[in-house]
Design a protein around this motif. Structure first.
Motif, PDB file in Angstrom:
ATOM      1  N   TYR A  69       0.863  -1.177   0.000  1.00 46.47           N
ATOM      2  CA  TYR A  69       0.000   0.000   0.000  1.00 46.47           C
ATOM      3  C   TYR A  69       0.898   1.225   0.000  1.00 46.47           C
ATOM      4  N   ASP A  70       0.805   2.009  -1.060  1.00 45.06           N
ATOM      5  CA  ASP A  70       1.685   3.158  -1.264  1.00 45.06           C
ATOM      6  C   ASP A  70       0.880   4.443  -1.084  1.00 45.06           C
ATOM      7  N   ARG A  71       1.138   5.143   0.006  1.00 46.47           N
ATOM      8  CA  ARG A  71       0.469   6.422   0.250  1.00 46.47           C
ATOM      9  C   ARG A  71       1.451   7.579   0.237  1.00 46.47           C
ATOM     10  N   GLY A  72       2.679   7.327  -0.227  1.00 51.12           N
ATOM     11  CA  GLY A  72       3.712   8.349  -0.175  1.00 51.12           C
ATOM     12  C   GLY A  72       4.365   8.385   1.196  1.00 51.12           C
ATOM     13  N   ASP A  73       5.440   9.146   1.302  1.00 52.96           N
ATOM     14  CA  ASP A  73       6.133   9.287   2.574  1.00 52.96           C
ATOM     15  C   ASP A  73       5.513  10.420   3.392  1.00 52.96           C
ATOM     16  N   GLY A  74       5.806  10.405   4.697  1.00 55.49           N
ATOM     17  CA  GLY A  74       5.233  11.396   5.588  1.00 55.49           C
ATOM     18  C   GLY A  74       6.275  12.040   6.478  1.00 55.49           C
ATOM     19  N   ALA A  75       5.835  13.021   7.263  1.00 58.86           N
ATOM     20  CA  ALA A  75       6.704  13.698   8.216  1.00 58.86           C
ATOM     21  C   ALA A  75       5.898  14.051   9.453  1.00 58.86           C
ATOM     22  N   THR A  76       6.576  14.058  10.596  1.00 64.27           N
ATOM     23  CA  THR A  76       5.917  14.367  11.864  1.00 64.27           C
ATOM     24  C   THR A  76       6.883  15.127  12.753  1.00 64.27           C
ATOM     25  N   VAL A  77       6.350  15.859  13.737  1.00 63.58           N
ATOM     26  CA  VAL A  77       7.205  16.640  14.618  1.00 63.58           C
ATOM     27  C   VAL A  77       6.682  16.593  16.042  1.00 63.58           C
ATOM     28  N   LEU A  78       7.591  16.369  16.980  1.00 66.46           N
ATOM     29  CA  LEU A  78       7.280  16.491  18.404  1.00 66.46           C
ATOM     30  C   LEU A  78       7.586  17.927  18.813  1.00 66.46           C
ATOM     31  N   LEU A  79       6.549  18.669  19.166  1.00 67.07           N
ATOM     32  CA  LEU A  79       6.703  20.045  19.634  1.00 67.07           C
ATOM     33  C   LEU A  79       6.807  20.034  21.157  1.00 67.07           C
ATOM     34  N   TYR A  80       7.839  20.655  21.683  1.00 68.84           N
ATOM     35  CA  TYR A  80       8.065  20.623  23.122  1.00 68.84           C
ATOM     36  C   TYR A  80       8.433  22.022  23.627  1.00 68.84           C
ATOM     37  N   HIS A  81       8.038  22.298  24.861  1.00 67.58           N
ATOM     38  CA  HIS A  81       8.417  23.543  25.529  1.00 67.58           C
ATOM     39  C   HIS A  81       9.504  23.191  26.533  1.00 67.58           C
ATOM     40  N   PRO A  82      10.753  23.588  26.290  1.00 68.82           N
ATOM     41  CA  PRO A  82      11.855  23.106  27.118  1.00 68.82           C
ATOM     42  C   PRO A  82      11.806  23.587  28.570  1.00 68.82           C
ATOM     43  N   HIS A  83      11.253  24.763  28.832  1.00 69.22           N
ATOM     44  CA  HIS A  83      11.261  25.305  30.189  1.00 69.22           C
ATOM     45  C   HIS A  83      10.031  24.861  30.982  1.00 69.22           C
ATOM     46  N   ARG A  84       8.893  24.837  30.330  1.00 75.92           N
ATOM     47  CA  ARG A  84       7.673  24.391  31.008  1.00 75.92           C
ATOM     48  C   ARG A  84       7.573  22.869  31.041  1.00 75.92           C
ATOM     49  N   ARG A  85       8.421  22.193  30.253  1.00 77.69           N
ATOM     50  CA  ARG A  85       8.449  20.722  30.178  1.00 77.69           C
ATOM     51  C   ARG A  85       7.083  20.178  29.753  1.00 77.69           C
ATOM     52  N   THR A  86       6.571  20.742  28.674  1.00 76.21           N
ATOM     53  CA  THR A  86       5.309  20.289  28.111  1.00 76.21           C
ATOM     54  C   THR A  86       5.516  19.880  26.660  1.00 76.21           C
ATOM     55  N   VAL A  87       4.558  19.142  26.114  1.00 77.82           N
ATOM     56  CA  VAL A  87       4.528  18.805  24.695  1.00 77.82           C
ATOM     57  C   VAL A  87       3.176  19.223  24.128  1.00 77.82           C
ATOM     58  N   LEU A  88       3.171  19.514  22.840  1.00 82.40           N
ATOM     59  CA  LEU A  88       1.955  19.940  22.152  1.00 82.40           C
ATOM     60  C   LEU A  88       1.614  18.901  21.093  1.00 82.40           C
ATOM     61  N   LEU A  89       0.487  18.215  21.302  1.00 81.18           N
ATOM     62  CA  LEU A  89       0.059  17.125  20.428  1.00 81.18           C
ATOM     63  C   LEU A  89      -1.272  17.465  19.786  1.00 81.18           C
ATOM     64  N   THR A  90      -1.749  16.572  18.930  1.00 83.84           N
ATOM     65  CA  THR A  90      -3.045  16.742  18.281  1.00 83.84           C
ATOM     66  C   THR A  90      -4.006  15.650  18.754  1.00 83.84           C
ATOM     67  N   ARG A  91      -5.287  15.941  18.608  1.00 85.15           N
ATOM     68  CA  ARG A  91      -6.322  14.944  18.881  1.00 85.15           C
ATOM     69  C   ARG A  91      -7.345  15.024  17.765  1.00 85.15           C
ATOM     70  N   GLN A  92      -7.562  13.880  17.095  1.00 85.63           N
ATOM     71  CA  GLN A  92      -8.508  13.860  15.982  1.00 85.63           C
ATOM     72  C   GLN A  92      -9.076  12.457  15.808  1.00 85.63           C
TER      73      GLN A  92
END
Length: 228
Positions: A69-92
């Motif tokens: 199954y060929d859907r092409g390649d993808g990319a993803t990123v972990l967004l993080y706040h280094p001082h607050r020690r949080t991450v920003l994710l998605t929900r869908q």
């Protein structure tokens, strides 16, 4: 009279032809000889069945068939706040996980998307902007992985990047024209790790990036030790 087939002889709905050629010119492994590539479906993505000869470790040859199954390649990123020690994710909502046992299909994961002709870094900047309203500055390549190598050709390019209140400049939410309805989920990094253990975060790319952040990334012991 031979019938012209969309995606092979004539353009399909996305203007593609020659979709049965993928893999026919592979030469990197002398123990694999591709014999036939059949186009099974070409809607938004492409399903193929490939027949090939494979030389086994004992020297004998066997004929194998695999569907890809060929859907092409993808990319993803972990967004993080280094001082607050949080991450920003998605929900869908993700129907494939819903139909395969996820309680409600509402999936928590890192911002991600297909390359769609962009290079991986440009694609991940685009997705972070569309899904979370974040403009990425510094971007760190982490690794590139195949998450389902038995049947899906997609390689996912994984990145990490810091975010701040100043970098959250857009509304996010995804592209309504593509049926996207994406919520931002910000949480402490420690909570994200706990949700891996509880099963609330069950996305492979997200788990790998969170574990990388804990072991070698911005929340690792070595990173903490380097802070003034």
């Amino acid at each position: 009279m031979t019938r012209a087939i969309e995606g092979i002889d004539v353009p399909d709905a996305r203007g593609r032809v020659g979709l049965d050629r993928a893999g026919r010119d592979l030469t990197g492994n002398p123990d694999v000889v591709v014999r036939e590539v059949e186009l099974l479906a070409a809607a938004w993505h492409v399903l193929r069945r490939t027949t090939y000869d494979y030389r086994r470790r004992d020297g004998s040859w066997s004929r194998e068939q695999r569907e890809t199954y060929d859907r092409g390649d993808g990319a993803t990123v972990l967004l993080y706040h280094p001082h607050r020690r949080t991450v920003l994710l998605t929900r869908q909502f993700r129907y494939p996980v819903y139909v395969n046992g996820h309680p409600d299909g509402m999936f928590v994961e890192t911002a991600a998307g297909l390359l769609d002709g962009d290079d991986p870094a440009a694609a991940v900047r685009r997705e972070a902007s569309e899904e979370l309203g974040v403009v990425i500055g510094e971007l760190e390549p982490v690794f590139a992985v195949w998450t389902s190598p038995g049947s899906v050709t997609e390689r996912v390019h994984c990145f990490a990047a810091p975010y701040s209140a100043a970098s959250r400049v857009g509304a996010g939410g995804g592209l309504a024209d593509d049926g996207e309805d994406i919520a931002a989920v910000e949480m402490p990094f420690a909570t994200a790790l706990d949700r891996i253990a509880s099963g609330e975060i069950a996305d492979a790319k997200t788990i790998m990036l969170l574990q990388w952040a804990a072991l070698r990334g911005p929340f690792s012991p070595s990173a903490a030790g380097s802070c003034p």
